[in-house]
Design a protein around this motif. Structure first.
Motif, PDB file in Angstrom:
ATOM      1  N   ALA A 126       8.127  -1.055   4.388  1.00  0.00           N
ATOM      2  CA  ALA A 126       7.802  -0.041   5.392  1.00  0.00           C
ATOM      3  C   ALA A 126       6.314  -0.060   5.717  1.00  0.00           C
ATOM      4  O   ALA A 126       5.923   0.057   6.883  1.00  0.00           O
ATOM      5  CB  ALA A 126       8.243   1.339   4.916  1.00  0.00           C
ATOM      6  N   LYS A 127       5.494  -0.233   4.700  1.00  0.00           N
ATOM      7  CA  LYS A 127       4.035  -0.305   4.907  1.00  0.00           C
ATOM      8  C   LYS A 127       3.698  -1.498   5.799  1.00  0.00           C
ATOM      9  O   LYS A 127       2.891  -1.390   6.727  1.00  0.00           O
ATOM     10  CB  LYS A 127       3.329  -0.420   3.550  1.00  0.00           C
ATOM     11  CG  LYS A 127       1.840  -0.404   3.633  1.00  0.00           C
ATOM     12  CD  LYS A 127       1.337   1.002   3.761  1.00  0.00           C
ATOM     13  CE  LYS A 127      -0.177   1.007   3.550  1.00  0.00           C
ATOM     14  NZ  LYS A 127      -0.809   2.059   4.286  1.00  0.00           N
ATOM     15  N   ALA A 128       4.311  -2.637   5.536  1.00  0.00           N
ATOM     16  CA  ALA A 128       4.090  -3.827   6.367  1.00  0.00           C
ATOM     17  C   ALA A 128       4.609  -3.603   7.788  1.00  0.00           C
ATOM     18  O   ALA A 128       3.988  -4.027   8.759  1.00  0.00           O
ATOM     19  CB  ALA A 128       4.762  -5.042   5.734  1.00  0.00           C
ATOM     20  N   GLY A 129       5.730  -2.920   7.902  1.00  0.00           N
ATOM     21  CA  GLY A 129       6.310  -2.642   9.212  1.00  0.00           C
ATOM     22  C   GLY A 129       5.484  -1.681  10.038  1.00  0.00           C
ATOM     23  O   GLY A 129       5.418  -1.793  11.265  1.00  0.00           O
ATOM     24  N   GLU A 130       4.828  -0.742   9.363  1.00  0.00           N
ATOM     25  CA  GLU A 130       3.990   0.223  10.079  1.00  0.00           C
ATOM     26  C   GLU A 130       2.893  -0.494  10.856  1.00  0.00           C
ATOM     27  O   GLU A 130       2.570  -0.122  11.993  1.00  0.00           O
ATOM     28  CB  GLU A 130       3.376   1.219   9.088  1.00  0.00           C
ATOM     29  CG  GLU A 130       2.549   2.293   9.745  1.00  0.00           C
ATOM     30  CD  GLU A 130       2.023   3.319   8.764  1.00  0.00           C
ATOM     31  OE1 GLU A 130       1.536   4.357   9.227  1.00  0.00           O
ATOM     32  OE2 GLU A 130       2.079   3.071   7.539  1.00  0.00           O
ATOM     33  N   ALA A 131       2.345  -1.534  10.275  1.00  0.00           N
ATOM     34  CA  ALA A 131       1.278  -2.296  10.925  1.00  0.00           C
ATOM     35  C   ALA A 131       1.780  -3.033  12.167  1.00  0.00           C
ATOM     36  O   ALA A 131       0.988  -3.351  13.053  1.00  0.00           O
ATOM     37  CB  ALA A 131       0.673  -3.289   9.939  1.00  0.00           C
ATOM     38  N   LYS A 132       3.072  -3.305  12.249  1.00  0.00           N
ATOM     39  CA  LYS A 132       3.646  -4.058  13.368  1.00  0.00           C
ATOM     40  C   LYS A 132       4.311  -3.150  14.404  1.00  0.00           C
ATOM     41  O   LYS A 132       4.681  -3.603  15.482  1.00  0.00           O
ATOM     42  CB  LYS A 132       4.694  -5.042  12.858  1.00  0.00           C
ATOM     43  CG  LYS A 132       4.161  -6.067  11.872  1.00  0.00           C
ATOM     44  CD  LYS A 132       5.297  -6.907  11.335  1.00  0.00           C
ATOM     45  CE  LYS A 132       4.855  -7.867  10.278  1.00  0.00           C
ATOM     46  NZ  LYS A 132       3.852  -8.821  10.676  1.00  0.00           N
ATOM     47  N   ALA A 133       4.491  -1.884  14.076  1.00  0.00           N
ATOM     48  CA  ALA A 133       5.313  -0.988  14.885  1.00  0.00           C
ATOM     49  C   ALA A 133       4.731  -0.615  16.235  1.00  0.00           C
ATOM     50  O   ALA A 133       5.475  -0.191  17.127  1.00  0.00           O
ATOM     51  CB  ALA A 133       5.624   0.280  14.089  1.00  0.00           C
ATOM     52  N   ALA A 134       3.443  -0.753  16.432  1.00  0.00           N
ATOM     53  CA  ALA A 134       2.820  -0.325  17.685  1.00  0.00           C
ATOM     54  C   ALA A 134       3.489  -0.951  18.905  1.00  0.00           C
ATOM     55  O   ALA A 134       3.627  -0.308  19.947  1.00  0.00           O
ATOM     56  CB  ALA A 134       1.332  -0.641  17.668  1.00  0.00           C
TER      57      ALA A 134
END
Length: 188
Positions: free
Chosen positions: A114-122
């Motif tokens: 989820a932490k890694a995904g947060e960085a890509k979610a924009a």
């Protein structure tokens, strides 16, 4: 103005236009009709299985569009085509009103992913809303089952699911990206 900007403007206009019938829908009638949806999509639209999406708090316009797409056979799923075959437009609007008014549950997701995904979610939030709550015809991603989201991203990338900009977006994403994004959105 580039074609993506034109698509977003058109999408926004269409979202407002197609939302109007849903606003007049009968949520109580939708609740009665939803009894046949519970076995897959869960009580109040919160599915306990990653095989089926959560419908609770989903965008009503998105729900209407998807139900009509299944009914028309433009989105292929034998079960959903069977379930929508005898629904009237009023039934579809009522179901959308009911499910969109339900309280969503979090599906969870691996915290590290989820932490890694947060960085890509924009890249997703422009269409799907600043908190992934959805936006008109763009579905709510927040709280969705990570495995379900992964399957949908793969289907867009493979072309078995159509969705305009989604083919272009997923074309440049890896399976690891799919997992990270899905874990992030599931954790919201």
């Amino acid at each position: 103005m580039n074609s993506l900007q034109q698509s977003l403007i058109l999408s926004s206009f269409l979202a407002v236009f197609f939302t109007l019938p849903v606003l007049a829908a009968d949520s109580a009638a939708g609740e009665q009709k939803a009894s046949s949806c519970v076995s897959c999509h869960g009580q109040n639209g919160n599915s306990s299985s990653a095989q089926w999406p959560n419908l609770a708090a989903q965008q009503p316009t998105y729900l209407v569009n998807q139900l009509k797409t299944f009914k028309a056979g433009d989105r292929i799923n034998i079960m959903m085509q069977s379930m929508t075959a005898n629904l009237s437009n009023e039934d579809i609007n009522n179901l959308a009103a009911y499910f969109s008014s339900q309280k969503p549950a979090k599906a969870g997701g691996d915290p590290a992913l989820a932490k890694a995904g947060e960085a890509k979610a924009a890249m997703c939030l422009g269409c799907h809303g600043s908190t992934a709550q959805g936006n008109g015809q763009f579905p709510r991603l927040a709280g969705q089952h990570p495995k379900y989201l992964e399957q949908q991203l793969k289907a867009f990338k493979e072309g078995s699911r159509k969705g305009g900009p989604m083919q272009a977006i997923t074309a440049n994403l890896s399976e690891a990206d799919f997992k990270a994004l899905a874990a992030y959105f599931g954790s919201l």
